[in-house]
Design an enzyme around this catalytic site. Sequence first.
Site, PDB file in Angstrom:
ATOM      1  N   LYS A   1     -15.895  -9.329   4.758  1.00  0.00           N
ATOM      2  CA  LYS A   1     -15.039  -8.155   4.525  1.00  0.00           C
ATOM      3  C   LYS A   1     -14.738  -8.013   3.031  1.00  0.00           C
ATOM      4  O   LYS A   1     -14.859  -6.927   2.466  1.00  0.00           O
ATOM      5  CB  LYS A   1     -13.735  -8.280   5.333  1.00  0.00           C
ATOM      6  CG  LYS A   1     -13.945  -8.040   6.823  1.00  0.00           C
ATOM      7  CD  LYS A   1     -12.729  -8.394   7.668  1.00  0.00           C
ATOM      8  CE  LYS A   1     -13.103  -8.341   9.147  1.00  0.00           C
ATOM      9  NZ  LYS A   1     -12.047  -8.785  10.051  1.00  0.00           N
TER      10      LYS A   1
ATOM     11  N   ASP B   1      -7.131  -2.033  11.534  1.00  0.00           N
ATOM     12  CA  ASP B   1      -7.948  -2.624  12.601  1.00  0.00           C
ATOM     13  C   ASP B   1      -7.907  -1.738  13.850  1.00  0.00           C
ATOM     14  O   ASP B   1      -8.734  -1.889  14.747  1.00  0.00           O
ATOM     15  CB  ASP B   1      -7.418  -4.020  12.973  1.00  0.00           C
ATOM     16  CG  ASP B   1      -8.326  -5.141  12.486  1.00  0.00           C
ATOM     17  OD1 ASP B   1      -9.497  -4.855  12.155  1.00  0.00           O
ATOM     18  OD2 ASP B   1      -7.862  -6.290  12.433  1.00  0.00           O
TER      19      ASP B   1
ATOM     20  N   GLN C   1      -6.130 -11.392  10.571  1.00  0.00           N
ATOM     21  CA  GLN C   1      -7.398 -11.861  11.117  1.00  0.00           C
ATOM     22  C   GLN C   1      -7.147 -12.690  12.386  1.00  0.00           C
ATOM     23  O   GLN C   1      -6.356 -13.632  12.376  1.00  0.00           O
ATOM     24  CB  GLN C   1      -8.124 -12.700  10.050  1.00  0.00           C
ATOM     25  CG  GLN C   1      -9.502 -13.170  10.445  1.00  0.00           C
ATOM     26  CD  GLN C   1     -10.514 -12.025  10.597  1.00  0.00           C
ATOM     27  OE1 GLN C   1     -10.522 -11.087   9.819  1.00  0.00           O
ATOM     28  NE2 GLN C   1     -11.357 -12.115  11.610  1.00  0.00           N
TER      29      GLN C   1
END
Length: 282
Positions: A48, A117, A92
Amino acid sequence: MSALILRGAPVAEALLASLKSEVTALNPKLVIVQVGDDPASQSYVRQKLKSCEAVGLRTEHRTFKAEVTLPVLMKTIADLNADSDVTGFIVQLPLPAHLQPHVPDVIKAIDPKKDVDGFGAYNLGKMFLSTDFEHLPPATPAGIIEMLRFYEIPVEGKHAVIVGRSNIVGKPIAMMLLNRGATVTVCHSRTQDLKAMTKQADILIAAVGKAGMITKDMVKKGAVVIDVGVSRTKDGLKGDVDFESVKDIASAITPVPGGVGPMTVASLIRNCVTAKKRQMHS
Ligand code: NDP
């Protein structure tokens, strides 16, 4: 017949190239919160950060020891929600074992405007309405949709069979395909006679996490096969689909690695740009 290999890299590169000028103009910032040092998470976070750097997206990587307490994590989230310089942030997953039961609380605490997200109820719920409301879709399903678009694979009127019903992959991709006119079947661990279902698929999406569970005999000739699964085996990363045998019967298939994975990262970056634009107009 040998299938068209649906590689993610060219699709992700095209998407990132199309986002670059907006990233420069809008200057959004993504914060990645990582707790502990789960090896898979380390690798995902690295990918990422690398892609963000490639498009010039500002990032901050906040790391915490695995022992961090829930209140400390929640305070971090509250601070990020309040920080006007932060466009979006992700926590995460998975979290360490002692925090994992609190994942729903963690997701709920993220301001929907910064939920890049797309895992929160607000952004997921909006997707039920129509494509017009898919503002911050979860990155993996959005990446699959972009991949189908790039490779000009028609969706309308097709029978899409999805194996897996998670809130981050199976359910949202089902909704996005339904929004685009597919007839959708969602299978899961309680599905009786999985093969009878997968055999009907014009588009088969596997999002389970069991290496090689989708075998040739479960796939209709000419099907498009999208493999989301990632399992770390002694032979390396493996998808849910037995690639070597299924590629002989499918018309198109994603490899693992190198298929859906790069798309997930590119879609996250697109969500950062979208979030910034929407924040400027709200
Ligand atoms: P989850 O573990 O949350 O969900 C797995 C799903 O598979 C569940 O719905 C489960 O059913 C179903 N399932 C389990 N066993 C079977 C079976 N024998 N037959 C049919 N269905 C079954 O996983 P995620 O959705 O988070 O991820 C799925 C996979 O995709 C993982 O390998 C993950 O690593 C990978 N992934 C890859 C990404 C990428 O960018 N490439 C991004 C996100 C995930 P039930 O609900 O009944 O338990």
